[in-house]
Design a protein around this motif. Structure first.
Motif, PDB file in Angstrom:
ATOM      1  N   THR A 255      18.981  -3.749  68.692  1.00  0.00           N
ATOM      2  CA  THR A 255      20.181  -4.069  69.783  1.00  0.00           C
ATOM      3  C   THR A 255      21.335  -3.690  69.765  1.00  0.00           C
ATOM      4  O   THR A 255      21.820  -3.794  68.835  1.00  0.00           O
ATOM      5  CB  THR A 255      20.650  -5.119  70.482  1.00  0.00           C
ATOM      6  OG1 THR A 255      19.271  -6.044  71.045  1.00  0.00           O
ATOM      7  CG2 THR A 255      21.206  -5.545  72.358  1.00  0.00           C
ATOM      8  N   ILE A 256      21.725  -2.123  70.737  1.00  0.00           N
ATOM      9  CA  ILE A 256      22.802  -1.890  70.716  1.00  0.00           C
ATOM     10  C   ILE A 256      24.113  -1.518  71.478  1.00  0.00           C
ATOM     11  O   ILE A 256      23.199  -1.903  72.553  1.00  0.00           O
ATOM     12  CB  ILE A 256      22.734  -0.541  70.162  1.00  0.00           C
ATOM     13  CG1 ILE A 256      22.075   0.193  71.353  1.00  0.00           C
ATOM     14  CG2 ILE A 256      22.133   0.143  69.004  1.00  0.00           C
ATOM     15  CD1 ILE A 256      21.526   2.217  71.087  1.00  0.00           C
ATOM     16  N   GLY A 257      25.231  -1.374  70.754  1.00  0.00           N
ATOM     17  CA  GLY A 257      26.161  -1.261  72.189  1.00  0.00           C
ATOM     18  C   GLY A 257      25.974  -0.518  73.491  1.00  0.00           C
ATOM     19  O   GLY A 257      25.195   1.046  73.158  1.00  0.00           O
ATOM     20  N   ARG A 258      26.440  -0.222  74.611  1.00  0.00           N
ATOM     21  CA  ARG A 258      26.671   0.608  75.629  1.00  0.00           C
ATOM     22  C   ARG A 258      26.835   1.761  75.150  1.00  0.00           C
ATOM     23  O   ARG A 258      26.743   3.246  75.651  1.00  0.00           O
ATOM     24  CB  ARG A 258      26.973   0.707  76.761  1.00  0.00           C
ATOM     25  CG  ARG A 258      26.972  -0.795  77.060  1.00  0.00           C
ATOM     26  CD  ARG A 258      25.799  -0.618  78.485  1.00  0.00           C
ATOM     27  NE  ARG A 258      25.311  -0.250  78.953  1.00  0.00           N
ATOM     28  CZ  ARG A 258      24.582   0.322  79.650  1.00  0.00           C
ATOM     29  NH1 ARG A 258      23.364  -0.125  79.009  1.00  0.00           N
ATOM     30  NH2 ARG A 258      24.420   0.868  80.742  1.00  0.00           N
ATOM     31  N   GLN A 259      28.022   2.379  74.312  1.00  0.00           N
ATOM     32  CA  GLN A 259      28.625   3.541  73.827  1.00  0.00           C
ATOM     33  C   GLN A 259      27.327   3.940  73.013  1.00  0.00           C
ATOM     34  O   GLN A 259      27.302   5.215  72.910  1.00  0.00           O
ATOM     35  CB  GLN A 259      29.717   3.222  72.951  1.00  0.00           C
ATOM     36  CG  GLN A 259      31.319   3.101  74.032  1.00  0.00           C
ATOM     37  CD  GLN A 259      31.075   4.332  74.871  1.00  0.00           C
ATOM     38  OE1 GLN A 259      31.196   5.658  73.945  1.00  0.00           O
ATOM     39  NE2 GLN A 259      30.822   4.063  76.514  1.00  0.00           N
ATOM     40  N   ASP A 260      26.721   3.500  72.418  1.00  0.00           N
ATOM     41  CA  ASP A 260      25.566   3.945  71.169  1.00  0.00           C
ATOM     42  C   ASP A 260      24.395   3.817  72.097  1.00  0.00           C
ATOM     43  O   ASP A 260      23.842   5.272  72.110  1.00  0.00           O
ATOM     44  CB  ASP A 260      25.255   3.048  70.773  1.00  0.00           C
ATOM     45  CG  ASP A 260      26.366   2.300  69.128  1.00  0.00           C
ATOM     46  OD1 ASP A 260      27.381   3.555  69.282  1.00  0.00           O
ATOM     47  OD2 ASP A 260      26.336   1.490  68.304  1.00  0.00           O
ATOM     48  N   VAL A 261      24.482   3.853  73.019  1.00  0.00           N
ATOM     49  CA  VAL A 261      23.072   3.989  74.461  1.00  0.00           C
ATOM     50  C   VAL A 261      23.641   5.367  74.590  1.00  0.00           C
ATOM     51  O   VAL A 261      22.849   5.975  74.275  1.00  0.00           O
ATOM     52  CB  VAL A 261      23.018   3.150  74.944  1.00  0.00           C
ATOM     53  CG1 VAL A 261      22.434   3.841  76.611  1.00  0.00           C
ATOM     54  CG2 VAL A 261      22.333   1.783  74.289  1.00  0.00           C
ATOM     55  N   ALA A 262      24.708   5.575  75.153  1.00  0.00           N
ATOM     56  CA  ALA A 262      25.389   6.831  75.355  1.00  0.00           C
ATOM     57  C   ALA A 262      25.327   8.270  74.571  1.00  0.00           C
ATOM     58  O   ALA A 262      24.938   9.364  75.597  1.00  0.00           O
ATOM     59  CB  ALA A 262      26.786   6.715  76.187  1.00  0.00           C
ATOM     60  N   ARG A 263      25.381   7.795  73.254  1.00  0.00           N
ATOM     61  CA  ARG A 263      25.435   9.046  72.228  1.00  0.00           C
ATOM     62  C   ARG A 263      23.796   8.851  71.827  1.00  0.00           C
ATOM     63  O   ARG A 263      23.627   9.980  71.972  1.00  0.00           O
ATOM     64  CB  ARG A 263      25.745   7.686  71.150  1.00  0.00           C
ATOM     65  CG  ARG A 263      27.197   8.159  71.002  1.00  0.00           C
ATOM     66  CD  ARG A 263      28.271   8.016  69.999  1.00  0.00           C
ATOM     67  NE  ARG A 263      28.555   6.927  70.189  1.00  0.00           N
ATOM     68  CZ  ARG A 263      29.510   6.098  69.964  1.00  0.00           C
ATOM     69  NH1 ARG A 263      30.127   6.498  70.441  1.00  0.00           N
ATOM     70  NH2 ARG A 263      29.510   4.503  69.879  1.00  0.00           N
ATOM     71  N   LEU A 264      23.154   7.450  71.972  1.00  0.00           N
ATOM     72  CA  LEU A 264      21.520   7.946  71.617  1.00  0.00           C
ATOM     73  C   LEU A 264      21.139   8.784  73.128  1.00  0.00           C
ATOM     74  O   LEU A 264      20.174  10.143  72.537  1.00  0.00           O
ATOM     75  CB  LEU A 264      21.162   6.841  71.272  1.00  0.00           C
ATOM     76  CG  LEU A 264      19.026   6.864  71.866  1.00  0.00           C
ATOM     77  CD1 LEU A 264      18.812   7.705  71.079  1.00  0.00           C
ATOM     78  CD2 LEU A 264      18.480   5.119  72.016  1.00  0.00           C
ATOM     79  N   LEU A 265      20.995   8.365  74.311  1.00  0.00           N
ATOM     80  CA  LEU A 265      20.429   9.469  75.755  1.00  0.00           C
ATOM     81  C   LEU A 265      21.061  10.867  75.442  1.00  0.00           C
ATOM     82  O   LEU A 265      20.231  12.022  75.977  1.00  0.00           O
ATOM     83  CB  LEU A 265      20.692   8.625  76.466  1.00  0.00           C
ATOM     84  CG  LEU A 265      20.709   7.237  76.979  1.00  0.00           C
ATOM     85  CD1 LEU A 265      20.453   6.669  78.061  1.00  0.00           C
ATOM     86  CD2 LEU A 265      18.701   7.130  76.851  1.00  0.00           C
ATOM     87  N   GLY A 266      22.217  11.058  74.869  1.00  0.00           N
ATOM     88  CA  GLY A 266      22.727  11.931  74.952  1.00  0.00           C
ATOM     89  C   GLY A 266      22.592  13.385  73.494  1.00  0.00           C
ATOM     90  O   GLY A 266      22.970  14.484  74.108  1.00  0.00           O
ATOM     91  N   SER A 267      21.707  13.054  72.929  1.00  0.00           N
ATOM     92  CA  SER A 267      21.522  13.433  71.692  1.00  0.00           C
ATOM     93  C   SER A 267      19.793  13.549  71.503  1.00  0.00           C
ATOM     94  O   SER A 267      18.619  13.835  70.884  1.00  0.00           O
ATOM     95  CB  SER A 267      21.347  12.898  70.725  1.00  0.00           C
ATOM     96  OG  SER A 267      21.097  12.387  70.509  1.00  0.00           O
ATOM     97  N   ALA A 268      18.742  12.796  73.382  1.00  0.00           N
ATOM     98  CA  ALA A 268      17.334  13.037  73.104  1.00  0.00           C
ATOM     99  C   ALA A 268      17.044  14.146  73.792  1.00  0.00           C
ATOM    100  O   ALA A 268      17.851  14.502  74.877  1.00  0.00           O
ATOM    101  CB  ALA A 268      16.918  11.832  73.951  1.00  0.00           C
ATOM    102  N   ARG A 269      15.731  14.080  74.101  1.00  0.00           N
ATOM    103  CA  ARG A 269      14.712  14.885  74.813  1.00  0.00           C
ATOM    104  C   ARG A 269      14.604  14.173  75.677  1.00  0.00           C
ATOM    105  O   ARG A 269      14.609  15.333  76.897  1.00  0.00           O
ATOM    106  CB  ARG A 269      13.610  15.702  74.210  1.00  0.00           C
ATOM    107  CG  ARG A 269      13.758  16.370  73.034  1.00  0.00           C
ATOM    108  CD  ARG A 269      14.782  18.039  73.276  1.00  0.00           C
ATOM    109  NE  ARG A 269      15.286  19.054  72.412  1.00  0.00           N
ATOM    110  CZ  ARG A 269      14.953  20.212  71.920  1.00  0.00           C
ATOM    111  NH1 ARG A 269      13.444  20.851  73.180  1.00  0.00           N
ATOM    112  NH2 ARG A 269      14.735  20.773  70.806  1.00  0.00           N
ATOM    113  N   ALA A 270      14.290  13.364  76.340  1.00  0.00           N
ATOM    114  CA  ALA A 270      13.751  12.953  77.255  1.00  0.00           C
ATOM    115  C   ALA A 270      13.860  10.859  77.168  1.00  0.00           C
ATOM    116  O   ALA A 270      13.301  10.567  75.692  1.00  0.00           O
ATOM    117  CB  ALA A 270      12.149  13.082  77.499  1.00  0.00           C
ATOM    118  N   GLY A 271      13.563  10.218  78.699  1.00  0.00           N
ATOM    119  CA  GLY A 271      13.841   8.860  78.129  1.00  0.00           C
ATOM    120  C   GLY A 271      12.483   8.767  78.966  1.00  0.00           C
ATOM    121  O   GLY A 271      11.754   8.627  79.742  1.00  0.00           O
ATOM    122  N   LEU A 272      11.612   7.449  77.931  1.00  0.00           N
ATOM    123  CA  LEU A 272      10.620   6.732  78.745  1.00  0.00           C
ATOM    124  C   LEU A 272      10.664   4.924  78.757  1.00  0.00           C
ATOM    125  O   LEU A 272      11.559   4.287  78.349  1.00  0.00           O
ATOM    126  CB  LEU A 272       9.682   6.699  76.355  1.00  0.00           C
ATOM    127  CG  LEU A 272       8.482   7.729  76.712  1.00  0.00           C
ATOM    128  CD1 LEU A 272       9.404   9.127  75.931  1.00  0.00           C
ATOM    129  CD2 LEU A 272       7.769   7.317  74.783  1.00  0.00           C
TER     130      LEU A 272
END
Length: 376
Positions: A255-272
């Motif tokens: 489980t990660i915080g919302r800012q970490d979620v933003a950083r994760l999504l900002g470096s990925a190619r797609a969301g599942l």
């Protein structure tokens, strides 16, 4: 604490729950300029910071779901007996008995229905199969009584809304805050690693197994990774996933915080978002789908009729059979092999969130309900 006027209550959700605290409590505090507080039961203590909604803790509850419901209802009743709020907005179906008592005592009560609970009950792994239908019917009866008794019902999807009285029901969909998960300077899409994202609870019925199995069909792409952020349930399922050959391509962040979620999504190619076709899933509107869209990610989603309307309608992703790991792998490959088209899909999703699927539009419905009840 005697000045509590409006209270959100949950004994099952964390205090920083996105729908409850980040969206609803903060939105109402700002819009109504009133005392809106949150009551939780996590054992982390009270929190009363300047210019922030107050959080009051009922104390950590027993791990047993039955004991949690009994003790949670009792502690919350004692809390409200002392404080007498004008309006209580609760978020867990196990608190319906408390809501009924509070109505008898004169408080205005809103029931926030996050899930189609009777249908969800039919796929609960911890309820023996023989008891699922009777439990589902009992919950449906309690919700029917609540619909007749409570001052307002706030369902998260149109399917849930259809089960409650029209005159009391205000649909407040769980769409993202537009700017929350958008980085000021995201990594350019073409420069991103071969990384995919899944954010949320990880379980068998949410496609955890199939997502990992899909990676087994991508051995020729050694750089491919799946970043999974969220807790794994039940406890034994984590060990099952770890034994799968594709697990070495997974980075489980917990489980990660919302800012970490933003950083994760900002470096990925797609969301599942690959939920299995369970009764409570086919008409659901997963928050993660819209969060991927808001972050500008193409979506790889289960091919359910409602999800097809959203994803195909916005031209923002690919739809697959969630039970077919090979089909999931083919979608992952397509995203990597067609980066220009995938980036356009991401932009299309972001535009759809801007126009339709955003919290700012939904917030007006919630604030309107509160103004109506408070002026009554």
């Amino acid at each position: 604490m005697s000045n509590l006027q409006m209270v959100h209550l949950s004994t099952a959700h964390p205090r920083d729950d996105t729908r409850i605290f980040i969206k609803q409590v903060h939105t109402l505090s700002a819009a109504l300029a009133e005392n809106v507080s949150l009551v939780v039961a996590d054992g982390l203590g009270d929190s009363r910071q300047p210019n922030q909604p107050g959080i009051f803790d009922l104390g950590k509850l027993p791990a047993s779901r039955f004991k949690r419901a009994v003790v949670g209802n009792f502690r919350a009743l004692m809390f409200f007996w002392r404080n007498r709020p004008q309006l209580v907005h609760f978020h867990d179906p196990e608190l319906i008995p408390l809501g009924l008592l509070l109505r008898l005592r004169g408080s205005q009560v809103i029931y926030d229905v996050h899930e189609d609970v009777p249908r969800q009950t039919m796929s609960k792994h911890w309820i023996p199969v023989i008891f699922r239908w009777p439990v589902a019917m009992a919950i449906a009866a309690m919700e029917w009584l609540g619909g007749k008794t409570f001052n307002g019902i706030v369902p998260a999807t149109p399917t849930i809304a259809a089960r409650f009285p029209v005159g009391k029901t205000v649909l407040v969909q769980n769409f993202p805050i537009q700017s929350e998960l958008v980085l000021a300077d995201p990594l350019p899409y073409a420069e991103r690693p071969q990384k995919f994202a899944y954010v949320g609870g990880i379980s068998d019925i949410r496609g955890g197994r199939e997502m990992v199995q899909a990676l087994e069909h991508m051995d020729d792409l050694p750089e491919v990774r799946l970043e999974m952020a969220g807790g794994i349930t039940p406890e034994g399922f984590a060990a099952e996933l770890a034994k799968l050959p594709g697990w070495f391509k997974v980075h489980h962040r917990g489980t990660i915080g919302r800012q970490d979620v933003a950083r994760l999504l900002g470096s990925a190619r797609a969301g599942l978002v690959l939920f299995q076709p369970m009764p409570n899933h086919v008409d659901a509107q997963p928050n993660k789908m819209f969060e991927y869209m808001s972050a500008g990610l193409p979506v790889i989603a289960s091919d359910f009729p409602l999800w097809r309307q959203i994803v195909a309608g916005a031209r923002c992703g690919l739809l697959v059979d969630p039970l077919d790991p090979r089909a999931i792998a083919q979608a992952l490959r397509w995203v990597l092999e067609h980066p220009v088209e995938a980036e356009v899909m991401g932009r299309n999703g972001q535009e759809a969130v801007h126009k339709i699927y955003n919290w700012e539009k939904e917030a007006t419905q919630l604030v309107g309900l509160y103004k109506k009840l408070l002026s009554a």
